[in-house]
Design a protein around this motif. Structure first.
Motif, PDB file in Angstrom:
ATOM      1  N   LEU A  22     -11.551  17.832 -18.775  1.00 20.49           N
ATOM      2  CA  LEU A  22      -9.910  17.958 -19.040  1.00 20.49           C
ATOM      3  C   LEU A  22      -9.495  19.434 -18.175  1.00 20.49           C
ATOM      4  O   LEU A  22      -8.520  20.042 -18.693  1.00 20.49           O
ATOM      5  CB  LEU A  22      -9.622  17.777 -20.298  1.00 20.49           C
ATOM      6  N   ALA A  23     -10.207  19.990 -17.465  1.00 26.83           N
ATOM      7  CA  ALA A  23     -10.009  21.430 -16.875  1.00 26.83           C
ATOM      8  C   ALA A  23      -9.935  22.401 -17.836  1.00 26.83           C
ATOM      9  O   ALA A  23      -9.119  23.491 -17.522  1.00 26.83           O
ATOM     10  CB  ALA A  23      -8.962  21.095 -15.925  1.00 26.83           C
TER      11      ALA A  23
ATOM     12  N   ARG B 212      -3.714  17.184 -20.778  1.00 29.63           N
ATOM     13  CA  ARG B 212      -3.227  18.008 -19.980  1.00 29.63           C
ATOM     14  C   ARG B 212      -1.748  18.124 -19.590  1.00 29.63           C
ATOM     15  O   ARG B 212      -0.826  19.150 -19.399  1.00 29.63           O
ATOM     16  CB  ARG B 212      -3.623  18.238 -18.368  1.00 29.63           C
TER      17      ARG B 212
ATOM     18  N   GLU C  19      -6.880  11.104 -22.512  1.00 30.07           N
ATOM     19  CA  GLU C  19      -6.892  11.377 -20.886  1.00 30.07           C
ATOM     20  C   GLU C  19      -5.690  12.349 -20.454  1.00 30.07           C
ATOM     21  O   GLU C  19      -5.698  12.863 -19.470  1.00 30.07           O
ATOM     22  CB  GLU C  19      -6.908  10.130 -20.081  1.00 30.07           C
TER      23      GLU C  19
ATOM     24  N   THR D  97     -13.142   6.870 -18.975  1.00 25.00           N
ATOM     25  CA  THR D  97     -13.079   7.745 -18.095  1.00 25.00           C
ATOM     26  C   THR D  97     -13.533   9.053 -18.620  1.00 25.00           C
ATOM     27  O   THR D  97     -14.215   9.948 -17.845  1.00 25.00           O
ATOM     28  CB  THR D  97     -11.608   7.980 -17.614  1.00 25.00           C
ATOM     29  N   LEU D  98     -13.488   9.249 -19.921  1.00 28.34           N
ATOM     30  CA  LEU D  98     -13.803  10.666 -20.519  1.00 28.34           C
ATOM     31  C   LEU D  98     -15.237  10.494 -21.044  1.00 28.34           C
ATOM     32  O   LEU D  98     -15.421   9.356 -21.520  1.00 28.34           O
ATOM     33  CB  LEU D  98     -12.902  11.105 -21.783  1.00 28.34           C
ATOM     34  N   PRO D  99     -16.171  11.405 -21.060  1.00 25.64           N
ATOM     35  CA  PRO D  99     -17.402  11.326 -21.709  1.00 25.64           C
ATOM     36  C   PRO D  99     -16.954  11.331 -23.221  1.00 25.64           C
ATOM     37  O   PRO D  99     -16.327  11.806 -23.705  1.00 25.64           O
ATOM     38  CB  PRO D  99     -18.035  12.634 -21.311  1.00 25.64           C
ATOM     39  N   GLY D 100     -18.106  10.426 -23.977  1.00 23.83           N
ATOM     40  CA  GLY D 100     -18.002   9.970 -25.106  1.00 23.83           C
ATOM     41  C   GLY D 100     -18.791  11.179 -25.944  1.00 23.83           C
ATOM     42  O   GLY D 100     -19.340  12.134 -25.288  1.00 23.83           O
TER      43      GLY D 100
ATOM     44  N   LEU E 229      -7.961  21.816 -27.418  1.00 22.47           N
ATOM     45  CA  LEU E 229      -8.486  20.412 -27.020  1.00 22.47           C
ATOM     46  C   LEU E 229      -9.270  20.156 -28.315  1.00 22.47           C
ATOM     47  O   LEU E 229      -9.103  18.913 -28.781  1.00 22.47           O
ATOM     48  CB  LEU E 229      -9.567  20.357 -25.898  1.00 22.47           C
TER      49      LEU E 229
ATOM     50  N   MET F  38     -15.416   8.441 -31.108  1.00 24.82           N
ATOM     51  CA  MET F  38     -15.230   9.200 -29.862  1.00 24.82           C
ATOM     52  C   MET F  38     -16.452   8.482 -29.040  1.00 24.82           C
ATOM     53  O   MET F  38     -17.240   9.203 -28.488  1.00 24.82           O
ATOM     54  CB  MET F  38     -15.295  10.718 -29.959  1.00 24.82           C
ATOM     55  N   PRO F  39     -16.269   7.212 -28.843  1.00 28.40           N
ATOM     56  CA  PRO F  39     -17.331   6.565 -27.764  1.00 28.40           C
ATOM     57  C   PRO F  39     -17.179   6.890 -26.380  1.00 28.40           C
ATOM     58  O   PRO F  39     -15.940   7.374 -25.970  1.00 28.40           O
ATOM     59  CB  PRO F  39     -17.217   5.133 -28.160  1.00 28.40           C
TER      60      PRO F  39
ATOM     61  N   MET G 172     -10.066   7.757 -27.008  1.00 26.95           N
ATOM     62  CA  MET G 172     -10.554   8.467 -25.631  1.00 26.95           C
ATOM     63  C   MET G 172      -9.347   8.378 -24.570  1.00 26.95           C
ATOM     64  O   MET G 172      -9.417   8.900 -23.752  1.00 26.95           O
ATOM     65  CB  MET G 172     -11.932   7.939 -25.234  1.00 26.95           C
TER      66      MET G 172
ATOM     67  N   ASN H 179     -17.352  18.020 -22.204  1.00 29.08           N
ATOM     68  CA  ASN H 179     -15.959  17.542 -22.347  1.00 29.08           C
ATOM     69  C   ASN H 179     -14.931  18.173 -21.878  1.00 29.08           C
ATOM     70  O   ASN H 179     -13.913  17.679 -21.394  1.00 29.08           O
ATOM     71  CB  ASN H 179     -16.010  16.977 -23.844  1.00 29.08           C
ATOM     72  N   ARG H 180     -14.910  19.510 -22.099  1.00 29.12           N
ATOM     73  CA  ARG H 180     -14.016  20.345 -21.746  1.00 29.12           C
ATOM     74  C   ARG H 180     -13.590  20.572 -20.481  1.00 29.12           C
ATOM     75  O   ARG H 180     -12.458  20.341 -19.836  1.00 29.12           O
ATOM     76  CB  ARG H 180     -14.171  21.702 -22.289  1.00 29.12           C
TER      77      ARG H 180
END
Ligand SMILES: Cc1cc2nc3c(=O)[nH]c(=O)nc-3n(C[C@H](O)[C@H](O)[C@H](O)COP(=O)(O)OP(=O)(O)OC[C@H]3O[C@@H](n4cnc5c(N)ncnc54)[C@H](O)[C@@H]3O)c2cc1C
Ligand code: SF4
Lengths: 512, 130
Positions: free
Chosen positions: B115-116, A350, A347, B18-21, A328, B13-14, A343, B111-112
């Protein structure tokens, strides 16, 4: 296991002087293979390695740690030319075998023919001997096909794609013992399964009474007249790069240079070796990825890092296709875009699989010393190679689509971010400007090429540097052409072949 | 200089989606670390990349302001345009900032997990001394 025969960084004033039969500079694929052969032949051997000795428990996990702890110049060596493409090489005991994928492919027969025709070396006899050597190396390094349970979905998908296209493809043979499929080969296998030379051949050199100097970049080859009699340098601290004590190794029988394609030519030049061929004929297999986006999660970090390949296009147009899993922290820096858009793109991490193409590029570049101990590589692919390269990108996209990808992400400037199955032909109509691609160079050749003609080569077909005695080169830099296959097996095969000749020469000299 | 690197990395990378910045703390600690640990050319490249990022809104948005004075919406547009700029030199200069932003963001356990991906153990940085 610590060894009295291993000497790491020494502070200023703590100088080291040693006498051996052979000193080998560099501990990667070529250096380790040459050293173990000489040690098995009964010679006393010392390996001088610029980087530190790290065991699997010392290996980093993150990409940052890999660049800091394992890469040569923090991975910041790149081609100077139309595009700046990174040249990836390691700097630690085990060399680039620590961070490679351990893919094992024997030298194809046509390569020996080409060497014979174009460089006056090689031919059938060399081929037979090298193949025998490669078989023995495969046994030493536990070469095996990626086991079924370690394949991971990305490799299985690629096989499905290859089969669907009707091209010849296979799960790869790698120098790995019982792969756990941790997808971590490029950061060093923390499970210790990959048989990099720090874990396999170099320990044997020590067991046979040999020595290793780590953190020991050789600065000069020492000559007496035309004869190489040793090497000298200063220890370099692996963390702060401070210069430490000096080392001087006297070699009674020979000095073997195996510091890599980007380093060996410059070391010879810095030591006064003059040859018009020095640093010339640099070649590579520039590679670039295409991401495929799949409906179900792929989770590419589960499974062998690189477990599938196709050589269907090796001869025409000159390509190798492979899988690759990237972590990642590399994909986040690698996907096109920035800001909120990036960002959003992440998403689907995966659901991504990466297939790559490596182009069998004919273009030759040159290696020269750079400022402050760095290396300059001038290299720009010519138009013919760019056509090959672009076709490689298209072929990779085809494999994805055939494997069931809903779209591909070509990462090519000037093309849309995402292409659907009906749009991948756009890749074949894409740019031929190298600046439109983010390629990397990991398979490197040339710079000290072997050949029969001293005007066009640095060493002969036995690795002996023309015009000098007791000086040999035994790494990727001797290879005078590209290969179209992964180079480790060829480099090791040649290094052992050269070392056996050194031992034979000794035996004849003793008999005389 | 670290604050400028932090600013450029965070803009790449803000948060907000959905994903943390990338957080300012993470980016600052990273900038400090990379400048202390990396080799001079790498560090220089990163600094130049951050400077290039800061001075180019005039090119990407035709706005004569440094990037750190832009409102969030314009900063995001600047980040997107500058990494895809048609000048190869500009694009390559900021590439290193983006690469490092990705390396920093993708190594963070928080952050990891989004995304599992399993958390990384620390990079020991150790080596054989004997
Ligand atoms: C990411 C990656 C993946 C790869 N995957 C594969 C693969 O799966 N299969 C394959 O066949 N090939 C692969 N390769 C290529 C392969 O690893 C290299 O071609 C091979 O290791 C080169 O061997 P070498 O002996 O020429 O140099 P290296 O293995 O690079 O070793 C050179 C050593 O010399 C040391 N050195 C340099 N200068 C000095 C000096 N002045 N004094 C002392 N020591 C010095 C370096 O620190 C280094 O340890 C890969 C390469 C990379 C980068
Ligand atoms: S895939 Fe994982 S277990 Fe297998 S060799 Fe690579 S790092 Fe080791």
């Amino acid at each position: 296991m610590p060894s009295r025969n291993h000497i790491a960084f020494q502070e200023r004033g703590e100088n080291v002087e040693l006498d051996v039969d052979y000193v080998v500079v560099g501990s990667g694929a070529g250096g380790a293979a040459a050293a173990v052969t000489l040690a098995r032949g009964g010679s006393s051997v010392l390996i001088a390695e610029a980087g530190p000795w790290r065991d699997p428990e010392d290996y980093p996990s993150s990409v940052y740690g890999t660049m800091r702890d394992m890469m040569d110049s923090w991975g910041a060596t790149f081609t100077r030319g139309r595009a700046f493409w990174p040249i990836v090489q390691a700097r630690l005991v085990g060399g680039t075998t620590v961070i490679n994928s351990a893919i094992c492919v024997r030298t194809p027969g046509d390569i020996f023919e080409q060497w014979k025709l174009e460089h006056g070396i090689g031919g059938d006899e060399m081929a037979r001997e090298i193949w025998e050597i490669q078989e023995a190396i495969e046994s030493d390094l536990h070469a095996s096909v990626v086991p079924e349970e370690s394949r991971g979905r990305h490799n299985i998908l690629a096989k499905k794609g290859g089969d669907g296209l009707g091209i010849d493809s296979h799960y790869m043979t790698r120098y790995v013992r019982d792969c756990e499929g941790r997808g971590q080969c490029l950061q060093g296998c923390r499970a210790g399964r990959k048989q990099s030379t720090n874990l396999n051949l170099i320990p044997e050199v020590l067991e046979r009474g040999g020595h290793v100097l780590s953190c020991a970049p050789v600065e000069k080859i020492v000559f007496e007249g035309a004869r190489a009699v040793g090497v000298s340098g200063r220890f370099s601290h692996p963390q702060n790069h401070a210069r430490g004590g000096s080392f001087r190794v006297r070699a009674r029988r020979g000095v073997v240079i195996a510091a890599s394609v980007t380093r060996s030519p410059n070391l010879l030049a810095a030591s006064g070796v003059e040859s018009k061929a020095l640093g010339e004929k640099f070649r590579a297999h520039p590679g670039a990825p295409i991401f495929g986006s799949y409906e179900d999660p792929v989770d590419m970090s589960r499974g062998a890092t690189q477990g599938w390949a196709s050589m269907a296009y090796r001869t025409e147009p000159g390509l190798k296709l492979e899988t690759l899993s990237l972590p990642l922290d590399m994909v986040a820096g690698r996907l096109p875009g920035a800001g909120a858009l990036l960002m959003e793109r992440l998403e689907e991490f995966r659901h991504l699989a990466i297939f790559v193409q490596a182009t069998r590029a004919e273009t030759a570049g040159r290696v020269r010393p750079g400022a402050l101990g760095r290396t300059n590589v001038r290299y720009t692919l010519d138009t013919k190679d760019m056509h090959r390269f672009r076709e490689g990108m298209y072929r990779v996209a085809q494999v994805h689509i055939e494997a069931g990808a809903r779209s591909v992400l070509p990462c090519i400037t000037g093309l849309p971010y995402r292409l659907g199955p009906d749009e991948i032909h756009l890749i074949n109509e894409g740019p031929l400007d190298p600046r439109a691609y983010v390629a990397i160079l990991s398979h490197l050749f040339g710079g000290c090429v072997m050949g029969a003609d001293p005007a066009r080569s640095v060493c002969d077909g036995n690795g002996r540097v023309h015009g000098r005695t007791g000086l040999y080169v035994a790494d990727g830099s001797v290879i005078p052409t590209n290969l179209g296959v992964n180079p480790q097996s060829t480099i090791m095969g040649l290094a052992v072949f050269f070392a056996q000749r050194m031992l034979d020469d000794e035996t004849s000299a003793n008999a005389a | 200089m670290n604050w400028l690197i932090r600013h450029a990395m965070c803009a790449m990378m803000p948060g907000g989606g959905t994903l943390p910045g990338l957080t300012a703390e993470e980016a600052h600690a990273y900038a400090q670390r990379v400048r202390a640990e990396s080799d001079w050319l790498y560090s220089l490249g990163l600094c130049l990349g951050a400077v290039m990022f800061a001075i180019t809104p005039i090119i990407t948005l035709l706005i004569p302001l440094p990037s750190f004075l832009l409102p969030a919406r314009l900063l995001d547009r600047h980040a997107e345009r500058v990494v895809g700029h048609r000048s190869y030199l500009i694009k390559q200069a900021v590439f290193l900032v983006r690469l490092n932003a990705g390396m920093c963001w993708g190594a963070s356990a928080h952050n990891r997990s989004a995304l599992a991906q399993p958390a990384y153990p620390d990079d020991p940085g150790t080596y054989r001394t004997d």
